[in-house]
Design an enzyme around this catalytic site. Sequence first.
Site, PDB file in Angstrom:
ATOM      1  N   HIS A 279      48.148  40.836  52.086  1.00  0.00           N
ATOM      2  CA  HIS A 279      47.504  41.079  53.387  1.00  0.00           C
ATOM      3  C   HIS A 279      47.170  42.562  53.453  1.00  0.00           C
ATOM      4  O   HIS A 279      46.381  43.069  52.663  1.00  0.00           O
ATOM      5  CB  HIS A 279      48.470  40.590  54.477  1.00  0.00           C
ATOM      6  CG  HIS A 279      47.909  40.544  55.859  1.00  0.00           C
ATOM      7  ND1 HIS A 279      46.576  40.680  56.151  1.00  0.00           N
ATOM      8  CD2 HIS A 279      48.526  40.369  57.075  1.00  0.00           C
ATOM      9  CE1 HIS A 279      46.393  40.590  57.458  1.00  0.00           C
ATOM     10  NE2 HIS A 279      47.565  40.402  58.037  1.00  0.00           N
ATOM     11  N   HIS A 320      38.895  36.412  49.446  1.00  0.00           N
ATOM     12  CA  HIS A 320      39.315  36.349  50.845  1.00  0.00           C
ATOM     13  C   HIS A 320      39.445  34.901  51.252  1.00  0.00           C
ATOM     14  O   HIS A 320      38.671  34.061  50.815  1.00  0.00           O
ATOM     15  CB  HIS A 320      38.295  37.057  51.749  1.00  0.00           C
ATOM     16  CG  HIS A 320      38.883  37.462  53.063  1.00  0.00           C
ATOM     17  ND1 HIS A 320      38.955  36.602  54.128  1.00  0.00           N
ATOM     18  CD2 HIS A 320      39.465  38.618  53.450  1.00  0.00           C
ATOM     19  CE1 HIS A 320      39.543  37.228  55.125  1.00  0.00           C
ATOM     20  NE2 HIS A 320      39.869  38.444  54.759  1.00  0.00           N
ATOM     21  N   ASP A 376      39.564  45.854  51.563  1.00  0.00           N
ATOM     22  CA  ASP A 376      40.585  46.714  50.967  1.00  0.00           C
ATOM     23  C   ASP A 376      40.178  47.338  49.650  1.00  0.00           C
ATOM     24  O   ASP A 376      40.847  48.252  49.169  1.00  0.00           O
ATOM     25  CB  ASP A 376      41.884  45.917  50.779  1.00  0.00           C
ATOM     26  CG  ASP A 376      42.565  45.675  52.102  1.00  0.00           C
ATOM     27  OD1 ASP A 376      42.540  46.598  52.928  1.00  0.00           O
ATOM     28  OD2 ASP A 376      43.092  44.577  52.317  1.00  0.00           O
TER      29      ASP A 376
HETATM   30  N1  CMC Z   1      41.555  37.772  41.407  1.00  0.00           N
HETATM   31  C1  CMC Z   1      41.453  36.740  40.523  1.00  0.00           C
HETATM   32  N2  CMC Z   1      41.428  35.458  40.870  1.00  0.00           N
HETATM   33  C2  CMC Z   1      41.503  35.185  42.192  1.00  0.00           C
HETATM   34  C3  CMC Z   1      41.599  36.194  43.170  1.00  0.00           C
HETATM   35  C4  CMC Z   1      41.629  37.517  42.732  1.00  0.00           C
HETATM   36  N3  CMC Z   1      41.712  38.534  43.622  1.00  0.00           N
HETATM   37  N4  CMC Z   1      41.664  35.636  44.400  1.00  0.00           N
HETATM   38  C5  CMC Z   1      41.612  34.316  44.192  1.00  0.00           C
HETATM   39  N5  CMC Z   1      41.503  34.047  42.869  1.00  0.00           N
HETATM   40  C6  CMC Z   1      41.340  32.726  42.241  1.00  0.00           C
HETATM   41  C7  CMC Z   1      42.617  31.908  42.363  1.00  0.00           C
HETATM   42  O1  CMC Z   1      43.456  32.105  41.241  1.00  0.00           O
HETATM   43  C8  CMC Z   1      42.045  30.513  42.410  1.00  0.00           C
HETATM   44  O2  CMC Z   1      41.621  30.162  41.117  1.00  0.00           O
HETATM   45  P1  CMC Z   1      41.737  28.620  40.612  1.00  0.00           P
HETATM   46  O3  CMC Z   1      40.787  27.851  41.497  1.00  0.00           O
HETATM   47  O4  CMC Z   1      41.341  28.662  39.178  1.00  0.00           O
HETATM   48  O5  CMC Z   1      43.168  28.220  40.818  1.00  0.00           O
HETATM   49  C9  CMC Z   1      40.779  30.671  43.241  1.00  0.00           C
HETATM   50  O6  CMC Z   1      40.356  32.030  43.017  1.00  0.00           O
HETATM   51  C10 CMC Z   1      40.977  30.407  44.724  1.00  0.00           C
HETATM   52  O7  CMC Z   1      41.967  31.321  45.191  1.00  0.00           O
HETATM   53  P2  CMC Z   1      43.046  31.009  46.304  1.00  0.00           P
HETATM   54  O8  CMC Z   1      44.317  31.695  45.941  1.00  0.00           O
HETATM   55  O9  CMC Z   1      43.082  29.532  46.569  1.00  0.00           O
HETATM   56  O10 CMC Z   1      42.383  31.682  47.553  1.00  0.00           O
HETATM   57  P3  CMC Z   1      43.132  32.030  48.898  1.00  0.00           P
HETATM   58  O11 CMC Z   1      42.128  31.838  49.973  1.00  0.00           O
HETATM   59  O12 CMC Z   1      44.422  31.283  49.018  1.00  0.00           O
HETATM   60  O13 CMC Z   1      43.523  33.556  48.723  1.00  0.00           O
HETATM   61  C11 CMC Z   1      43.576  35.905  48.901  1.00  0.00           C
HETATM   62  C12 CMC Z   1      42.907  34.602  49.385  1.00  0.00           C
HETATM   63  C13 CMC Z   1      42.964  37.081  49.687  1.00  0.00           C
HETATM   64  C14 CMC Z   1      45.084  35.850  49.219  1.00  0.00           C
HETATM   65  C15 CMC Z   1      43.328  36.044  47.387  1.00  0.00           C
HETATM   66  O14 CMC Z   1      41.940  36.077  47.118  1.00  0.00           O
HETATM   67  C16 CMC Z   1      43.991  37.279  46.825  1.00  0.00           C
HETATM   68  O15 CMC Z   1      45.193  37.241  46.536  1.00  0.00           O
HETATM   69  N6  CMC Z   1      43.244  38.414  46.681  1.00  0.00           N
HETATM   70  C17 CMC Z   1      43.838  39.637  46.200  1.00  0.00           C
HETATM   71  C18 CMC Z   1      44.616  40.296  47.329  1.00  0.00           C
HETATM   72  C19 CMC Z   1      43.714  40.934  48.347  1.00  0.00           C
HETATM   73  O16 CMC Z   1      42.769  41.643  48.017  1.00  0.00           O
HETATM   74  N7  CMC Z   1      44.053  40.716  49.635  1.00  0.00           N
HETATM   75  C20 CMC Z   1      43.353  41.327  50.752  1.00  0.00           C
HETATM   76  C21 CMC Z   1      42.681  40.331  51.621  1.00  0.00           C
HETATM   77  S1  CMC Z   1      41.565  41.178  52.742  1.00  0.00           S
HETATM   78  C22 CMC Z   1      42.578  41.888  53.907  1.00  0.00           C
HETATM   79  C23 CMC Z   1      42.947  40.961  54.977  1.00  0.00           C
HETATM   80  O17 CMC Z   1      42.045  40.503  55.713  1.00  0.00           O
HETATM   81  O18 CMC Z   1      44.161  40.696  55.092  1.00  0.00           O
END
Ligand code: CMC
Length: 447
Positions: A279, A320, A376
């Site tokens: 987050h 995101h 971020d």
């Molecule tokens: N790098 C590489 N792969 C990724 C990333 C990433 N940053 N984010 C998601 N994926 C992949 C994930 O492994 C999955 O792949 P597969 O379909 O092969 O299993 C696919 O993309 C879908 O991801 P998800 O985990 O289901 O997506 P989510 O909506 O649950 O997660 C997130 C959203 C923000 C937690 C995630 O994208 C992440 O961890 N990003 C890095 C951390 C980050 O930058 N966070 C800040 C968010 S913005 C600030 C805020 O508003 O809080």
Amino acid sequence: MSGSTDAAKGPPAGDHLEIKDSRTGKVYYAPITDETIRTADLKQIKVKPEDFGIMGYDPAFMNTASCRSAITFIDGDQGILRYRGYPIEQLAEKASFLEVAWLLRHGELPTQKEYDKWVADITYHTYVHENIKQFLTGFRYDAHPMSMLAAGVSALSSFYPTAKSIHDPVERDIAFVRLLAKMPTIAAFAYRHVKGLPLVYPDNSLPYAENFLSMIARMSESKYEANPVFARAIDVLFILHADHEQNCSTNAVRAVGSSHVDPYSAVSAGINALYGPLHGGANEAVLRMLEEIGHPNNIPAFIESVKSGKGEHKLMGFGHRVYKSYDPRAKIVKGLCDQVLAITGMSKDMEIAVELERIALSDEYFIKRKLYPNVDFYTGLIYRALHFPTDYFTVLFAIARTAGWMSQWEELLLDKEQKIARPRQIYTGYGERPYKSTLDYTHRITK
Ligand code: CMC
């Protein structure tokens, strides 16, 4: 059963879902409002009358609305973010953070008179009780500033016990003002303490962002004058981070606030939720990732390790939960980043970030998963250019998000449909079994 009928009575007049239970053959109707059904309507679907009824299972709230909210609108597919209907791009270009804080809370832009009073009140309340100062200096020299901020805000609850009267609008008014006013002061005290520098009191002749920068950077000068580009960058970053509808920390504030605790306690829960690397902690994680990469030549290998890590190793600052085309805040932050770096000079981190973004945006893995830079990705670069320590980045996010947390908290309190947050569970543990301990408790048995 609220709003839904069984087949015997026929379908309701408006839009509805028709649900057939294969176990009983019975048909049910669940009215659709705002493209949503009420999960409670599923409860009528039972095999036996004594059954609990069907529940919705939705870990991480992937498709569950927990509230009605009129504060922030996001269209993740189109990359739209609006506060109370106003596009984030226009607010970032023209408004001030305190005007946006007013807007978030009240739903309308302030008149000049309202704004002047709002700013005067917040400026008046920037000082904290001396005991808060002493309490903060009790932390270890290497304490994480988010721990200090969360503890400081939690402690405010004991300094303002009347804030418990959450149904009194006057108490809510002063809590809004106090939290917005004192958050930068506590944050700056945390910064100075960790650096081993004397704490600097607020200078209430200065505007909000300048006053904060003065508490951060002032040394022996009688008055600190922040670079106007840096002060505006901070104010715009505060606007961009002010609210983001039902994210993890806002959900925490609402969940904790739903027990009718005072707002300081609810907001400190939000600060702790924001601390996490998925987050608000992500901008910190971005900088650590750029340090790990070390040189633009190492980017292809790093990207490969992300792709082969099957989600274990992420490209921080990408992706995101809601934005699946682009994060509109990221565009604005990139522009700000250019302005700040034009003054401070291009950094090695920035060179790596630009190249990383270029490579990732043309890579099939990221395109297929709709992974774009989020807010971020660039905020950390600005904070680094302004010489904020990496573990301080999330503190800056928290100052801004206070406006959103408080507005969401008040909206929750005024929403007659809301009750104490209490999700259901699907129990996966043992059935009943007799207690047979192997521990020796004979010493505590008295006859
Ligand atoms: N790098 C590489 N792969 C990724 C990333 C990433 N940053 N984010 C998601 N994926 C992949 C994930 O492994 C999955 O792949 P597969 O379909 O092969 O299993 C696919 O993309 C879908 O991801 P998800 O985990 O289901 O997506 P989510 O909506 O649950 O997660 C997130 C959203 C923000 C937690 C995630 O994208 C992440 O961890 N990003 C890095 C951390 C980050 O930058 N966070 C800040 C968010 S913005 C600030 C805020 O508003 O809080």
